[in-house]
Design a protein around this motif. Structure first.
Motif, PDB file in Angstrom:
ATOM      1  N   VAL A  29      41.055  48.098  34.310  1.00 51.27           N
ATOM      2  CA  VAL A  29      41.719  46.795  34.313  1.00 51.27           C
ATOM      3  C   VAL A  29      41.351  46.075  33.018  1.00 51.27           C
ATOM      4  O   VAL A  29      40.175  45.917  32.698  1.00 51.27           O
ATOM      5  CB  VAL A  29      41.318  45.957  35.543  1.00 51.27           C
ATOM      6  N   GLU A  30      42.364  45.668  32.257  1.00 55.42           N
ATOM      7  CA  GLU A  30      42.136  45.039  30.957  1.00 55.42           C
ATOM      8  C   GLU A  30      42.237  43.520  31.005  1.00 55.42           C
ATOM      9  O   GLU A  30      41.508  42.824  30.312  1.00 55.42           O
ATOM     10  CB  GLU A  30      43.137  45.574  29.942  1.00 55.42           C
ATOM     11  N   HIS A  31      43.179  43.000  31.808  1.00 52.72           N
ATOM     12  CA  HIS A  31      43.398  41.551  31.832  1.00 52.72           C
ATOM     13  C   HIS A  31      43.925  41.144  33.198  1.00 52.72           C
ATOM     14  O   HIS A  31      44.752  41.829  33.784  1.00 52.72           O
ATOM     15  CB  HIS A  31      44.394  41.157  30.737  1.00 52.72           C
ATOM     16  N   ILE A  32      43.428  40.007  33.681  1.00 51.53           N
ATOM     17  CA  ILE A  32      43.886  39.456  34.958  1.00 51.53           C
ATOM     18  C   ILE A  32      44.263  38.002  34.727  1.00 51.53           C
ATOM     19  O   ILE A  32      43.491  37.251  34.116  1.00 51.53           O
ATOM     20  CB  ILE A  32      42.771  39.489  36.019  1.00 51.53           C
ATOM     21  N   GLU A  33      45.433  37.618  35.209  1.00 50.93           N
ATOM     22  CA  GLU A  33      45.841  36.214  35.146  1.00 50.93           C
ATOM     23  C   GLU A  33      46.282  35.792  36.535  1.00 50.93           C
ATOM     24  O   GLU A  33      47.266  36.300  37.066  1.00 50.93           O
ATOM     25  CB  GLU A  33      46.978  36.017  34.148  1.00 50.93           C
ATOM     26  N   VAL A  34      45.511  34.887  37.133  1.00 48.95           N
ATOM     27  CA  VAL A  34      45.827  34.397  38.473  1.00 48.95           C
ATOM     28  C   VAL A  34      46.524  33.049  38.332  1.00 48.95           C
ATOM     29  O   VAL A  34      45.990  32.128  37.724  1.00 48.95           O
ATOM     30  CB  VAL A  34      44.550  34.256  39.328  1.00 48.95           C
ATOM     31  N   LYS A  35      47.726  32.968  38.885  1.00 50.60           N
ATOM     32  CA  LYS A  35      48.497  31.725  38.864  1.00 50.60           C
ATOM     33  C   LYS A  35      48.492  31.152  40.273  1.00 50.60           C
ATOM     34  O   LYS A  35      49.258  31.577  41.137  1.00 50.60           O
ATOM     35  CB  LYS A  35      49.920  31.993  38.381  1.00 50.60           C
ATOM     36  N   LEU A  36      47.589  30.201  40.470  1.00 46.80           N
ATOM     37  CA  LEU A  36      47.381  29.633  41.795  1.00 46.80           C
ATOM     38  C   LEU A  36      48.647  28.967  42.337  1.00 46.80           C
ATOM     39  O   LEU A  36      49.048  29.206  43.470  1.00 46.80           O
ATOM     40  CB  LEU A  36      46.224  28.634  41.741  1.00 46.80           C
ATOM     41  N   GLU A  37      49.286  28.145  41.525  1.00 46.68           N
ATOM     42  CA  GLU A  37      50.483  27.413  41.960  1.00 46.68           C
ATOM     43  C   GLU A  37      51.613  28.346  42.384  1.00 46.68           C
ATOM     44  O   GLU A  37      52.332  28.085  43.339  1.00 46.68           O
ATOM     45  CB  GLU A  37      50.980  26.489  40.840  1.00 46.68           C
ATOM     46  N   GLN A  38      51.769  29.463  41.655  1.00 43.68           N
ATOM     47  CA  GLN A  38      52.850  30.411  41.936  1.00 43.68           C
ATOM     48  C   GLN A  38      52.429  31.483  42.943  1.00 43.68           C
ATOM     49  O   GLN A  38      53.259  32.292  43.355  1.00 43.68           O
ATOM     50  CB  GLN A  38      53.310  31.103  40.643  1.00 43.68           C
ATOM     51  N   GLN A  39      51.126  31.467  43.309  1.00 44.64           N
ATOM     52  CA  GLN A  39      50.594  32.492  44.211  1.00 44.64           C
ATOM     53  C   GLN A  39      50.855  33.896  43.648  1.00 44.64           C
ATOM     54  O   GLN A  39      51.326  34.794  44.354  1.00 44.64           O
ATOM     55  CB  GLN A  39      51.201  32.356  45.616  1.00 44.64           C
ATOM     56  N   GLU A  40      50.554  34.068  42.353  1.00 46.64           N
ATOM     57  CA  GLU A  40      50.773  35.340  41.671  1.00 46.64           C
ATOM     58  C   GLU A  40      49.507  35.807  40.969  1.00 46.64           C
ATOM     59  O   GLU A  40      48.698  34.998  40.516  1.00 46.64           O
ATOM     60  CB  GLU A  40      51.871  35.216  40.614  1.00 46.64           C
ATOM     61  N   VAL A  41      49.388  37.129  40.878  1.00 43.01           N
ATOM     62  CA  VAL A  41      48.319  37.748  40.103  1.00 43.01           C
ATOM     63  C   VAL A  41      48.973  38.749  39.161  1.00 43.01           C
ATOM     64  O   VAL A  41      49.642  39.676  39.611  1.00 43.01           O
ATOM     65  CB  VAL A  41      47.297  38.464  41.011  1.00 43.01           C
ATOM     66  N   ALA A  42      48.821  38.516  37.846  1.00 40.27           N
ATOM     67  CA  ALA A  42      49.339  39.439  36.836  1.00 40.27           C
ATOM     68  C   ALA A  42      48.159  40.261  36.333  1.00 40.27           C
ATOM     69  O   ALA A  42      47.125  39.713  35.953  1.00 40.27           O
ATOM     70  CB  ALA A  42      49.981  38.676  35.690  1.00 40.27           C
ATOM     71  N   VAL A  43      48.325  41.577  36.360  1.00 43.06           N
ATOM     72  CA  VAL A  43      47.244  42.473  35.969  1.00 43.06           C
ATOM     73  C   VAL A  43      47.751  43.467  34.933  1.00 43.06           C
ATOM     74  O   VAL A  43      48.789  44.101  35.131  1.00 43.06           O
ATOM     75  CB  VAL A  43      46.694  43.251  37.185  1.00 43.06           C
ATOM     76  N   THR A  44      47.018  43.580  33.828  1.00 42.59           N
ATOM     77  CA  THR A  44      47.290  44.605  32.822  1.00 42.59           C
ATOM     78  C   THR A  44      46.205  45.665  32.984  1.00 42.59           C
ATOM     79  O   THR A  44      45.013  45.343  32.996  1.00 42.59           O
ATOM     80  CB  THR A  44      47.231  44.008  31.404  1.00 42.59           C
TER      81      THR A  44
END
Length: 66
Positions: A29-44
């Motif tokens: 796992v290189e990068h994690i971006e958690v978007k609380l408002e959108q209830q999303e987790v973007a993972v590279t």
């Protein structure tokens, strides 16, 4: 690879930290971006990490995949 997952049950910064910790422990796992408002987790990520590993880590952290 980059995947964006819808995650239910995240309500605060502690939730963000917990998801980042669990997913971040996966090798590849290189990068994690958690978007609380959108209830999303973007993972590279790259192998050996798999999408299934990431989904399992989110579930293990106590959250639900939408």
């Amino acid at each position: 690879m980059k995947e964006v997952l819808k995650v239910e049950g995240m309500t605060c910064d502690h939730c963000v930290d917990k998801v980042e910790k669990f997913v971040g422990e996966i090798e590849g796992v290189e990068h994690i971006e958690v978007k609380l408002e959108q209830q999303e987790v973007a993972v590279t990520f790259n192998p050996p990490a798999t999408l299934e590993d990431i989904k399992e880590a989110i579930l293990d952290a106590g959250y639900t995949l939408a």
